[in-house]
Write an enzyme that holds these catalytic residues in place. Structure first.
Site, PDB file in Angstrom:
ATOM      1  N   CYS A 156       0.866  -1.179   0.000  1.00 20.70           N
ATOM      2  CA  CYS A 156       0.000   0.000   0.000  1.00 20.70           C
ATOM      3  C   CYS A 156       0.904   1.230   0.000  1.00 20.70           C
ATOM      4  O   CYS A 156       2.108   1.120   0.223  1.00 20.70           O
ATOM      5  CB  CYS A 156      -0.851   0.071   1.254  1.00 20.70           C
ATOM      6  SG  CYS A 156      -1.850  -1.388   1.531  1.00 20.70           S
TER       7      CYS A 156
ATOM      8  N   LYS B 133      10.099 -16.478 -20.294  1.00 24.01           N
ATOM      9  CA  LYS B 133      10.500 -15.087 -20.060  1.00 24.01           C
ATOM     10  C   LYS B 133      11.269 -14.568 -21.275  1.00 24.01           C
ATOM     11  O   LYS B 133      11.058 -13.446 -21.711  1.00 24.01           O
ATOM     12  CB  LYS B 133      11.391 -14.955 -18.808  1.00 24.01           C
ATOM     13  CG  LYS B 133      10.690 -15.040 -17.481  1.00 24.01           C
ATOM     14  CD  LYS B 133       9.953 -13.792 -17.063  1.00 24.01           C
ATOM     15  CE  LYS B 133       8.488 -13.781 -17.342  1.00 24.01           C
ATOM     16  NZ  LYS B 133       7.542 -14.685 -16.926  1.00 24.01           N
TER      17      LYS B 133
ATOM     18  N   GLU C 127       8.913 -13.969 -24.213  1.00 21.79           N
ATOM     19  CA  GLU C 127       7.985 -12.855 -23.990  1.00 21.79           C
ATOM     20  C   GLU C 127       8.628 -11.497 -24.225  1.00 21.79           C
ATOM     21  O   GLU C 127       8.015 -10.617 -24.813  1.00 21.79           O
ATOM     22  CB  GLU C 127       7.463 -12.873 -22.542  1.00 21.79           C
ATOM     23  CG  GLU C 127       6.425 -13.930 -22.264  1.00 21.79           C
ATOM     24  CD  GLU C 127       5.969 -13.888 -20.811  1.00 21.79           C
ATOM     25  OE1 GLU C 127       4.772 -13.820 -20.573  1.00 21.79           O
ATOM     26  OE2 GLU C 127       6.826 -13.934 -19.902  1.00 21.79           O
TER      27      GLU C 127
ATOM     28  N   HIS D 174      15.311 -37.834 -27.327  1.00 27.43           N
ATOM     29  CA  HIS D 174      14.211 -38.420 -28.091  1.00 27.43           C
ATOM     30  C   HIS D 174      13.729 -37.485 -29.197  1.00 27.43           C
ATOM     31  O   HIS D 174      12.585 -37.603 -29.638  1.00 27.43           O
ATOM     32  CB  HIS D 174      13.061 -38.790 -27.142  1.00 27.43           C
ATOM     33  CG  HIS D 174      13.465 -39.800 -26.107  1.00 27.43           C
ATOM     34  ND1 HIS D 174      13.844 -41.088 -26.431  1.00 27.43           N
ATOM     35  CD2 HIS D 174      13.616 -39.707 -24.763  1.00 27.43           C
ATOM     36  CE1 HIS D 174      14.174 -41.744 -25.329  1.00 27.43           C
ATOM     37  NE2 HIS D 174      14.067 -40.915 -24.297  1.00 27.43           N
TER      38      HIS D 174
ATOM     39  N   LYS E  13      -1.348  -8.033 -19.824  1.00 24.67           N
ATOM     40  CA  LYS E  13      -1.122  -8.481 -18.443  1.00 24.67           C
ATOM     41  C   LYS E  13      -2.239  -9.432 -18.005  1.00 24.67           C
ATOM     42  O   LYS E  13      -1.997 -10.432 -17.345  1.00 24.67           O
ATOM     43  CB  LYS E  13      -1.081  -7.247 -17.530  1.00 24.67           C
ATOM     44  CG  LYS E  13      -0.777  -7.561 -16.075  1.00 24.67           C
ATOM     45  CD  LYS E  13       0.708  -7.712 -15.856  1.00 24.67           C
ATOM     46  CE  LYS E  13       1.053  -8.227 -14.487  1.00 24.67           C
ATOM     47  NZ  LYS E  13       2.280  -9.025 -14.480  1.00 24.67           N
TER      48      LYS E  13
HETATM   49  C1  G6P Z   1      -1.061 -13.482 -19.554  1.00 24.32           C
HETATM   50  C2  G6P Z   1       0.233 -12.831 -19.099  1.00 24.32           C
HETATM   51  C3  G6P Z   1       1.175 -13.877 -18.471  1.00 24.32           C
HETATM   52  C4  G6P Z   1       0.452 -14.601 -17.353  1.00 24.32           C
HETATM   53  C5  G6P Z   1      -0.849 -15.243 -17.851  1.00 24.32           C
HETATM   54  C6  G6P Z   1      -1.688 -15.785 -16.712  1.00 24.32           C
HETATM   55  O1  G6P Z   1      -0.819 -14.293 -20.655  1.00 24.32           O
HETATM   56  O2  G6P Z   1       0.884 -12.190 -20.182  1.00 24.32           O
HETATM   57  O3  G6P Z   1       2.320 -13.231 -17.954  1.00 24.32           O
HETATM   58  O4  G6P Z   1       1.287 -15.579 -16.809  1.00 24.32           O
HETATM   59  O5  G6P Z   1      -1.650 -14.262 -18.504  1.00 24.32           O
HETATM   60  O6  G6P Z   1      -2.129 -14.730 -15.930  1.00 24.32           O
HETATM   61  P1  G6P Z   1      -2.690 -14.874 -14.480  1.00 24.32           P
HETATM   62  O7  G6P Z   1      -3.128 -13.493 -14.096  1.00 24.32           O
HETATM   63  O8  G6P Z   1      -3.868 -15.827 -14.569  1.00 24.32           O
HETATM   64  O9  G6P Z   1      -1.625 -15.410 -13.618  1.00 24.32           O
END
Ligand code: G6P
Length: 614
Positions: free
Chosen positions: A2, A491, A494, A510, A609
């Site tokens: 916060c 990562k 992305e 394999h 996000k």
């Molecule tokens: C999106 C984001 C990822 C995330 C996924 C799941 O694809 O770009 O970074 O891991 O959603 O999101 P959550 O909020 O369910 O963890």
């Protein structure tokens, strides 16, 4: 997480508070509120309308707020109690003469009758009791903080001491500022005050400050006066919001020790047992469970994969981990003895939400691990366990992932404790190892920061620079190292837009080994587990074909390092907790490669996000 703010000694207290709150919104925005001291009384306004909270708060505060001698404000990211107006700060004592804003978690709040569902309210009542006994506000706050357990930064205002704000901290951050006209200011973070002053001091743990117009007095909890440390700040506001990092992702990676520590807070008891009392599923129901499904997407799915190893090992319950978008279409076998655990940072991802609903229709017990209090999943589920990473701005999840794995490890141990599959002494030992993790993550990150201070490229940045022109990466791991490899590859994909495959190392022969040619980069998770020998045999196979080998290895493990072209060092921990450490250099590797390639790490192309479409 916060944001808190306070101001005294100014004609513009309310403006100062609202301006600061706007700059603190990145620390939370579930609700916002202010308490103003005016003519021997306290006047309070709060709004809990999510991202509109601050806007709505502005509508309920008076345009011309009379003569305000001092004020405190708060913007909240709920961790304890729903994000409602009743739970929004400032919180008051019974008489309405004491107001408190707080960032952190109070562990020993039980045993008091509270009007809100927050742990914070207990502070107001304890201060009230001390004041009733004749203490000054400063004495009352000191006495209260002496009995508080947990993490806190807080500020207290009392109707009877005009112009005075008393604030204190332990673990959670708090800065003090002094304006040129004698304004006394305080906030969780520098950015909240940057437009108003450049003179800052930090409080140490277990110190309190008394702010009055033109004066500031800092004492220990025993009442001994001390000289606070002055800070030299040359950041602009944007850099300050990012904590001096060039982007939120960098800042959030470095916040991971706090995210893990906060997720553990209050859940590890001093007697070595665990308490998950906000779970909302009864112990009896959990004892009857005979199978577990974990459903999640993206990074959260990788956290779920780690949980499978931990839950199966410690509880002997069978665990399936499913990509949420696949789960509901595969006709899973569910009944009222099935536990379905959704894992979701946002608590809103539609694939995970639908999978959980499907599971409830199949009569399963459904719980969610989420970073957002009262998210759709939290409202839908029978049970909930919150991660406490604070808001994450970077699209690619980092600190929420570490917090998720931590929460899932806690859940695994809790189930084992409940079902008696682990002896209490073993639970105690494992709880002790869990508690060490924030410090161990800090060790990895401190090496990075030390390098930055000396102007050198950091250890991981140095490796990243050598690899930044590579196009093809393989990430290999075994056992819990496998989900770490998958997360490392995700990562990199992305934020760097490079091809990266994560594979269980034993499966390489394999098929994918056909793709290994001189120059292919293979990143292996080679920390010490029972499968270390086998992992190293797989590494020998790729070395023989000319791959450039990067290994995540335990500090001082020269035997592993000898088999690598580059090493990413991490401390050692219990093998089932290792993902919480081993993934950190892989996040950093992706981060540095992406930056070297000139990408915006906070906003990667094509990604959102929170994904609320199927
Ligand atoms: C999106 C984001 C990822 C995330 C996924 C799941 O694809 O770009 O970074 O891991 O959603 O999101 P959550 O909020 O369910 O963890």
């Amino acid at each position: 997480m916060c944001g808190i703010i306070g101001a005294t000694g100014s004609d513009e207290v309310l403006d100062l508070l609202l301006e600061g709150l706007a700059r603190l919104e990145y620390r939370g925005y579930d609700s916002a509120g202010v308490a103003l001291q005016h003519d021997g009384t306290l006047w309070r306004a709060r709004a809990a309308t999510g991202t509109r909270s601050l806007e709505d708060l502005r509508k309920v505060v008076p345009d011309d707020p009379l003569t305000v001698t001092a004020g405190i404000g708060h913007t909240r990211w709920a961790t304890h109690g729903h994000p409602t107006e009743a739970n929004a700060h400032p919180l008051l004592d019974c008489s309405g003469t004491v107001a408190v804003v707080h960032n952190g978690i109070i562990e020993n709040w039980r045993g008091h009758t509270l009007a809100s569902e927050t742990d914070t309210e207990v502070i107001a009542h304890l201060v009230e009791e001390e004041l009733a006994g004749g203490s000054s506000l400063a004495e009352a706050v000191r006495a209260t903080l002496r009995v508080m357990r947990g993490a806190f930064a807080l500020a207290v205002l009392c109707a009877n001491e005009p112009g005075t704000i008393v604030a204190g901290r332990r673990v959670s951050p708090l800065v003090i500022g002094a304006g040129e006209q004698g304004q006394g200011l305080l906030a969780s973070d520098i950015p909240a005050l940057l437009g108003r002053t450049r003179r800052f001091w930090v409080l140490d743990d277990d110190q309190i400050v008394e702010l009055r117009p033109g004066s500031m007095r800092v004492t220990t909890l025993a009442g001994k006066e001390v000289e606070p440390n002055e800070l030299h700040v040359d950041w602009d506001i944007e850099a300050a919001e990012k904590g001096g990092f060039p982007d939120f992702m960098g800042k959030e990676i470095h916040e991971q020790p706090r995210a893990v520590a906060d997720t553990l807070l209050g859940r590890l008891l001093p007697d070595g047992t665990l308490a998950l009392d906000e779970l909302r599923i009864t112990d009896d129901e959990l004892r009857r469970i005979d199978k577990v499904f974990v459903v999640a997407c993206g990074t959260s799915y990788h956290a779920g994969m780690v949980a499978k190893y931990a839950i199966e090992h410690w509880t002997r319950l069978p665990v399936d981990v499913d990509i949420a978008s696949e789960f509901r279409y595969r006709d899973p076998v569910l009944d009222n003895r099935t536990l379905v655990v959704g894992v979701s940072q946002s608590g809103e991802t539609i694939d995970t939400l639908r999978a959980m609903r499907e599971a409830r229709q199949g009569e399963a017990k459904v719980m969610v691990i989420s970073n957002v209090v009262d998210s759709s999943m939290a409202r839908d589920a029978d049970g909930v366990m919150y991660t406490r990473a604070g808001p994450e701005v970077g699209v690619a999840a980092t600190k929420t992932h570490l917090a998720q794995v931590t929460a899932l490890e806690l859940l695994a141990l809790y189930l084992a404790q409940l079902r008696g599959t682990l002896a209490p002494a073993d639970v105690g030992l494992l709880v002790g190892r869990l508690a060490e993790l924030p410090e161990l993550i800090e060790r990895i990150l401190q090496r990075e920061r030390d390098a930055a201070v000396s102007g050198e490229p950091s250890p991981v940045a140095t490796v990243a620079a050598r690899l930044a022109d590579t196009r093809d990466f393989f990430f290999l791991g075994r056992h819990v190292g496998f989900p770490v490899a998958l997360e490392g590859a995700l990562k990199l994909k992305e934020i760097s837009y490079l091809r990266a495959e994560g594979y269980p190392a034993g499966e390489l022969k394999h098929g994918p080994i056909a793709l290994i040619v001189p120059g292919t980069v293979v990143v292996g998770v080679a920390t010490r587990t029972e499968l270390w020998d086998k992992m190293m045999s797989n590494i020998a196979e790729v070395r023989a074909r000319g791959a450039t080998v990067v290994l995540v290895a335990n500090d001082g493990d020269t035997e592993t390092a000898e088999q690598a072209d580059e090493v990413l060092w991490v401390p050692e921990t219990h093998p089932l907790f290792a993902p919480i450490l081993d993934v950190v250099p892989l996040q950093l590797l992706a981060y540095h490669i992406a930056r070297l390639r000139g990408h915006d790490v906070d906003r990667p192309r094509n990604l959102a996000k929170t994904v609320t479409v199927e």
